[in-house]
Scaffold this active site. Structure first.
Site, PDB file in Angstrom:
ATOM      1  CB  ALA A 235      49.832  61.544  31.409  1.00  0.00           C
ATOM      2  CE  LYS A 236      48.756  64.775  23.573  1.00  0.00           C
ATOM      3  NZ  LYS A 236      48.287  63.494  23.033  1.00  0.00           N
ATOM      4  NE  ARG A 237      54.503  61.524  32.902  1.00  0.00           N
ATOM      5  CZ  ARG A 237      53.452  62.148  33.436  1.00  0.00           C
ATOM      6  NH1 ARG A 237      52.946  63.215  32.838  1.00  0.00           N
ATOM      7  NH2 ARG A 237      52.911  61.732  34.558  1.00  0.00           N
ATOM      8  CG  ASP A 238      51.909  57.323  30.391  1.00  0.00           C
ATOM      9  OD1 ASP A 238      53.024  57.141  30.917  1.00  0.00           O
ATOM     10  OD2 ASP A 238      50.927  57.746  31.007  1.00  0.00           O
TER      11      ASP A 238
END
Ligand code: GLU
Length: 302
Positions: A235-238
């Site tokens: 996901a983006k937060r990765d």
């Protein structure tokens, strides 16, 4: 000519997992004398500009496709025709359940997890009329006469999974993914579907639907996803998970292709090079685990 395809939902930028799946779909098609088609599944979760960005990113990493890009939003009459065909065959019913009602009923002790419990299946004409009069929007569901269906997958072998009275058209009138994918793949001559293995559990439903519509089921290959260090879907937060994130970190599209190639066990810097060495029988069965700093650390790759 038979074809493979990639069918992204334009909900945002493609991340490394999507790019890897797209490369695999392209490789499977291009190494088996198939055309490669691109379809934008834009009936749901659309972010303005995302489709154009996705196409640009795919081209940048060296994926080419045949013919015009098809958008599902331009194909609504075809989905309506399929629903009409099933309805004429007595294969559908109106469902007035809210999401909440389904969730409550689906946790009842019978039936597969998350399967529709059939609440509206046997409504009388009177009951239906009453619900319509209450202004409840009706979804159209399939009247399934099997509880399971088996499909064959190049990576997973024979796979049996649950079939329920799946939604064909949502209450808001939007045709449902399981229907549109079946209608479109058949109409486009797609006989090879390579996609993420998160979609494997939906595939028996799609195979069954294809059979009811008299359509040939494609060959399936559900490929492992890219997961983050915690084993969850990327996901983006990765961190730097998109091509533009990677560019901002100083990595070129060739670097990204090389990392994806390495995750598949190959040394290659372009999709053209990868095509020369690709062997569809040697796809790593395990997900690619991407550590926060792992993309360009060869020791992280299988
Ligand atoms: N559009 C779907 C998705 O991005 C995939 C459809 C498919 O490959 O069947 O999840």
């Amino acid at each position: 000519m038979p074809a493979g395809r990639y069918a992204p939902s334009p909900s945002g930028e493609l991340h490394l997992g999507n790019l890897r799946t797209a490369i695999l779909a392209w490789l499977f098609a291009r190494t088996t004398d198939r055309e490669f088609l691109l379809r934008i599944d834009d009936l749901d979760r659309v972010r303005p500009g995302a489709a154009e960005q996705q196409l640009a990113d795919l081209a940048t990493i060296g994926i080419d496709w045949d013919g015009p890009v098809v958008r599902q939003s331009e194909r609504l009459p075809h989905y309506a025709a399929a629903v009409a065909e099933l309805t004429a065959a007595g294969r559908t019913y109106e469902c007035f359940c809210t999401r909440r009602e389904i969730q409550q009923a689906a946790t009842a002790p019978h039936g597969p997890m998350g399967a529709y419990p059939g609440t509206c299946r046997e409504l009388t004409d009177d009951q239906r009329a009453r619900r319509r009069a209450e202004g409840r929007p009706a979804a159209i569901r399939l009247r399934a006469d099997v509880a399971e269906y088996e499909i064959t997958d190049l990576l997973h072998g024979r796979y049996r999974g649950a079939v329920d009275d799946l939604v064909l058209r949502r209450g808001d009138g939007v045709p449902a993914y399981n229907l549109t994918v079946v209608v479109d793949d058949a109409a486009q001559g797609v006989d090879q579907v390579v996609r993420g293995d998160d979609l494997l559990p939906s595939t028996p439903r799609q195979g069954y639907l294809a059979e009811l519509l008299g359509l040939a089921a494609p060959t399936y290959a559900h490929v492992p996803l890219v997961l983050n260090a915690e084993g969850r879907r990327l996901a983006k937060r990765d961190g730097a998970v998109t091509l533009s994130d990677q560019r901002a970190e100083g990595n070129t599209p060739q670097d990204v292709v090389a990392a994806i190639a390495a995750s598949l066990g190959y040394t290659a810097r372009t999709t053209a090079e990868l095509r020369e060495v690709f062997d569809a029988t040697r796809i790593p069965a395990k997900p690619w685990i991407l550590e926060p700093d792992g993309l360009f650390r060869p020791d992280r790759c299988p």
